[in-house]
Write an enzyme that holds these catalytic residues in place. Structure first.
Site, mmCIF file in Angstrom:
data_model
loop_
_atom_site.group_PDB
_atom_site.id
_atom_site.type_symbol
_atom_site.label_atom_id
_atom_site.label_comp_id
_atom_site.label_asym_id
_atom_site.label_seq_id
_atom_site.Cartn_x
_atom_site.Cartn_y
_atom_site.Cartn_z
ATOM 1 N N CYS A 2 0.857 -1.180 0.000
ATOM 2 C CA CYS A 2 0.000 0.000 0.000
ATOM 3 C C CYS A 2 0.894 1.232 0.000
ATOM 4 O O CYS A 2 2.115 1.125 0.000
ATOM 5 C CB CYS A 2 -0.914 0.014 1.225
ATOM 6 S SG CYS A 2 -2.114 -1.335 1.285
ATOM 7 N N ARG A 53 -4.721 1.979 -1.246
ATOM 8 C CA ARG A 53 -4.930 0.645 -0.711
ATOM 9 C C ARG A 53 -4.786 -0.458 -1.755
ATOM 10 O O ARG A 53 -5.358 -0.390 -2.838
ATOM 11 C CB ARG A 53 -6.325 0.547 -0.080
ATOM 12 C CG ARG A 53 -6.598 -0.792 0.600
ATOM 13 C CD ARG A 53 -8.028 -0.859 1.098
ATOM 14 N NE ARG A 53 -8.294 -2.129 1.762
ATOM 15 C CZ ARG A 53 -9.507 -2.613 1.988
ATOM 16 N NH1 ARG A 53 -10.580 -1.918 1.607
ATOM 17 N NH2 ARG A 53 -9.674 -3.768 2.589
ATOM 18 N N ILE A 56 -5.719 -6.957 0.596
ATOM 19 C CA ILE A 56 -5.171 -8.316 0.692
ATOM 20 C C ILE A 56 -5.895 -9.115 1.775
ATOM 21 O O ILE A 56 -6.500 -10.147 1.495
ATOM 22 C CB ILE A 56 -3.654 -8.276 0.981
ATOM 23 C CG1 ILE A 56 -2.916 -7.617 -0.197
ATOM 24 C CG2 ILE A 56 -3.117 -9.698 1.201
ATOM 25 C CD1 ILE A 56 -1.430 -7.480 0.006
ATOM 26 N N GLY A 80 1.644 -2.330 5.053
ATOM 27 C CA GLY A 80 2.365 -3.506 5.532
ATOM 28 C C GLY A 80 1.441 -4.627 5.937
ATOM 29 O O GLY A 80 0.308 -4.741 5.450
ATOM 30 N N GLU A 81 1.925 -5.449 6.860
ATOM 31 C CA GLU A 81 1.156 -6.602 7.334
ATOM 32 C C GLU A 81 1.571 -6.949 8.757
ATOM 33 O O GLU A 81 2.764 -6.964 9.085
ATOM 34 C CB GLU A 81 1.392 -7.805 6.409
ATOM 35 C CG GLU A 81 0.570 -9.036 6.764
ATOM 36 C CD GLU A 81 0.776 -10.184 5.792
ATOM 37 O OE1 GLU A 81 0.324 -11.306 6.109
ATOM 38 O OE2 GLU A 81 1.404 -9.982 4.737
ATOM 39 N N ASP A 106 -5.960 -6.502 9.683
ATOM 40 C CA ASP A 106 -4.901 -6.405 10.688
ATOM 41 C C ASP A 106 -4.712 -4.960 11.145
ATOM 42 O O ASP A 106 -4.275 -4.707 12.270
ATOM 43 C CB ASP A 106 -3.588 -6.981 10.159
ATOM 44 C CG ASP A 106 -3.159 -6.385 8.820
ATOM 45 O OD1 ASP A 106 -3.973 -5.687 8.187
ATOM 46 O OD2 ASP A 106 -2.009 -6.650 8.394
#
Length: 217
Positions: A2, A53, A56, A80-81, A106
């Site tokens: 993103c 965005r 995911i 990120g994640e 998340d």
């Protein structure tokens, strides 16, 4: 992947102007997030936060950013994640006697962790790769955060009366106060190292956030 971008300014401009500038900055990094975009602003404090965005984990609108925390205190633009967000979500549900989650992202879990523990203690429990901006409505504080390995990029710096930040340098070019003066010392670093090492960039007064660090204004 993103993209985030935004600014904090000392100038007196209205919400529409702030959002328009933020949108222009984010449009420059549309390749990082082609699925949707969003802007949040508060002209009382001259803050604008934008997001591009790439959907995911949560593909629904509930994962839209910038995202407000449940209380409305925090606003985040996250790239990120969070790898352990599911276990953190279970932990929060137990402590808070079941949280009313809006979705399955998340990012929402990270926001709730920050509300529950504060930024520093929340990050101590988070595993992931990320770069994000966080505005605290209560303390009137902007924080820029980068993951421990520096996997996700984040640039920042003052141009005129505005503090700019973005996932990529070219997003800053669309801010009206952008100067973009080349830093001659960075050219020397490039010739010496075949790269421009952190925290420096090719531009004067613009820097890379060091991995594992938090910058707060």
């Amino acid at each position: 992947m993103c993209g985030i971008a935004g600014f904090l300014t000392k100038k007196h401009i209205n919400n529409n102007q702030i959002k328009e500038i933020t949108k222009l900055m984010c449009n420059e990094i549309v390749h990082r997030g082609p699925n949707s975009s969003g802007e949040w602003s508060n002209d009382d404090y001259g803050i604008g936060i934008g997001h591009r965005r790439l959907s995911i984990i949560d593909l629904s609108e509930s994962g839209h950013q910038p995202m407000l925390s449940h209380s409305g205190r925090f606003i985040i633009s996250f790239n990120g994640e969070i790898y352990n967000y599911k276990s953190l979500k279970i932990k929060l549900d137990k402590q808070l006697n079941k949280t009313n989650w809006k979705g399955n992202s998340d990012t929402e879990v990270l926001l709730q962790m920050i509300e529950q523990y504060g930024l520093i203690k929340a990050l101590d429990q988070v595993t992931g790769m990320f770069a994000f901006s966080l505005w605290d409505n209560k303390e009137k504080r902007l924080s820029l955060v980068r993951d421990r390995m520096g996997e996700k990029p984040l640039y920042y710096g003052w141009q005129g009366k505005s503090f700019l930040f973005a996932s990529e340098l070219k997003a800053m070019r669309n801010h009206p106060e952008w100067v973009g003066e080349v830093n001659r010392n960075s050219i020397t670093l490039f010739l010496r190292h075949n790269c421009i090492p952190t925290p420096h960039t090719i531009f004067k007064d613009i820097y890379k956030l060091v991995p594992g660090k938090i910058l707060t204004i």
